[in-house]
Design an enzyme around this catalytic site. Structure first.
Site, PDB file in Angstrom:
ATOM      1  CG  ASP A  42      -1.783  -1.242   1.300  1.00  0.00           C
ATOM      2  OD1 ASP A  42      -2.145  -1.772   0.239  1.00  0.00           O
ATOM      3  OD2 ASP A  42      -2.073  -1.697   2.422  1.00  0.00           O
ATOM      4  CD  GLU A 225      -8.666  -3.447  -1.906  1.00  0.00           C
ATOM      5  OE1 GLU A 225      -9.376  -3.548  -0.893  1.00  0.00           O
ATOM      6  OE2 GLU A 225      -7.693  -4.204  -2.135  1.00  0.00           O
ATOM      7  CG  HIS A 288      -2.899   0.616  -2.138  1.00  0.00           C
ATOM      8  ND1 HIS A 288      -4.003   0.268  -1.403  1.00  0.00           N
ATOM      9  CD2 HIS A 288      -2.587   1.873  -1.763  1.00  0.00           C
ATOM     10  CE1 HIS A 288      -4.341   1.270  -0.597  1.00  0.00           C
ATOM     11  NE2 HIS A 288      -3.498   2.264  -0.811  1.00  0.00           N
ATOM     12  NE  ARG A 316       0.286  -6.843   0.024  1.00  0.00           N
ATOM     13  CZ  ARG A 316      -0.892  -6.355   0.407  1.00  0.00           C
ATOM     14  NH1 ARG A 316      -1.844  -6.164  -0.487  1.00  0.00           N
ATOM     15  NH2 ARG A 316      -1.125  -6.056   1.661  1.00  0.00           N
TER      16      ARG A 316
END
Length: 358
Positions: A42, A225, A288, A316
């Site tokens: 993110d 999202e 993201h 990630r």
């Protein structure tokens, strides 16, 4: 006796790393880098002046890095730690930081309970006490992201809030549920709402996008999202993540504002396109994103995370690469650059390093 080392006009510089002193010539300044740049998820990066400000969550806290380099983290500071109890005591997710009217505002998601099911996520706001990103922050509380602002208890699950400044107004865009549920296997949608100020929403939320297209559905959970704002002149885009964040199919869709002078709260004023950025056999689950310019302002860069393997999960790392623009002014993100492949450093970054070592 220690013999002296001659210094040429080319300039030899000494630097200390991990306790070792090394002589480095100007010719050894690296001109390339390779993804991934660091672990994490993110990624949110923004710019203020000559600085890149990077914001992320770690161990239920919010961390800030400030650096002259796009490709390197700089000085770090923990600006907020979740309280021991309360609505925001657990599961601190995906913070973003925005500089608005002389203050930094951090938008983050958190919940009252640890672990799965993640059904209590709400959105909170922090505000810096000064214009310095490393100043102290005050907790401005939870934002109401439901349909009945007069009833705070009717608040609804919300994550990934970002802020759009347009036409002298502020708008919040986030990922949320249509109604509060007792399972996190609940579809996620994008909502937009005008803001009275950076820590208060105005009016009621508007459903902006639902996962309906073939390229944003098809897995175990349909979701939209991670919305992020991208501008090109007077054109406005919302680039968002879809498909499942824990799967290799995670990818990016895009909403384009049709009429910049029209009503942003009218879903008909937005056109959906996609996928605009997705994985390859070598890069999995890209998502993201955030966007910045190169240090000299001549290049556009996309910052994103990807999965380390094709196995389901949230392990990630963070990557970045330049992108271009199509003739119609829409972004062309290309394809994710494979790990280990050399990429030219952002334009102007090498000059900064050379100047710092003169």
């Amino acid at each position: 006796m220690i013999k002296s080392i001659p210094i040429t006009l080319l300039g030899l510089m000494l630097f200390v790393q991990c306790g070792k002193t090394e002589v480095l010539t100007e010719e050894k300044v690296k001109t390339t880098f390779a993804n991934p740049v660091w672990d994490g998820a993110d990624p949110w990066m923004t710019q203020q002046g000559d600085d890149y400000v990077y914001c992320y969550s770690a161990n239920n806290s919010i961390m800030i890095s400030r650096s002259k380099y796009l490709t390197r983290k700089g000085v770090l500071k923990r600006v907020w730690q979740a309280p021991a109890s309360g609505w925001n005591s657990n599961c601190v997710w995906a913070p973003e930081i925005h500089f608005i009217d002389g203050h930094w505002y951090v938008y983050y998601a958190a919940g009252s309970t640890p672990g799965s099911p993640f059904i209590n996520q709400r959105t909170g706001v922090l505000r810096s006490k000064t214009a310095d990103v490393f100043s102290d922050y005050e907790d401005m509380g939870m934002l109401y992201t439901g349909d009945n602002p007069e009833d705070p208890e009717s608040n609804v699950w919300a994550i990934d809030m970002t802020v759009l400044e347009h036409g002298g107004k502020l708008f919040a865009i986030w990922s949320g549920w249509k109604e509060q549920r007792d399972t996190d296997a609940t579809p996620q949608h994008l909502y937009i709402q005008e803001m009275e100020n950076p820590y208060t929403l105005k009016g009621t939320r508007v459903l902006l996008s639902s996962p309906e297209e073939s390229w944003e559905t098809g897995g175990p959970l349909d979701l939209n999202e991670g919305p992020q704002i991208l501008k090109n002149g007077d054109q406005v885009f919302v680039v968002y993540s879809c498909r499942e964040s824990w799967l290799k199919e995670y990818r990016q869709g895009m909403l384009q504002l049709n009429d910049p002078d029209g009503n942003l709260l009218d879903p008909a004023n937005w056109t959906k396109k996609g996928p605009v950025f997705e994985g390859t056999p070598l890069v999995h689950g890209v998502g993201h994103v955030s966007f910045v310019k190169s240090p000299d302002g001549t290049e556009d860069w996309i910052i994103y995370h990807s999965k380390k393997t094709t196995e389901p999960g949230w392990d990630r790392n963070v990557r970045m690469q330049p992108f271009t623009w199509n003739a119609d002014g829409t972004p062309n993100f290309g394809t994710p650059v494979p790990a280990g492949k050399e990429i030219d450093r952002p334009s102007g970054e090498i000059e900064i390093e050379k100047a710092e070592n003169e």
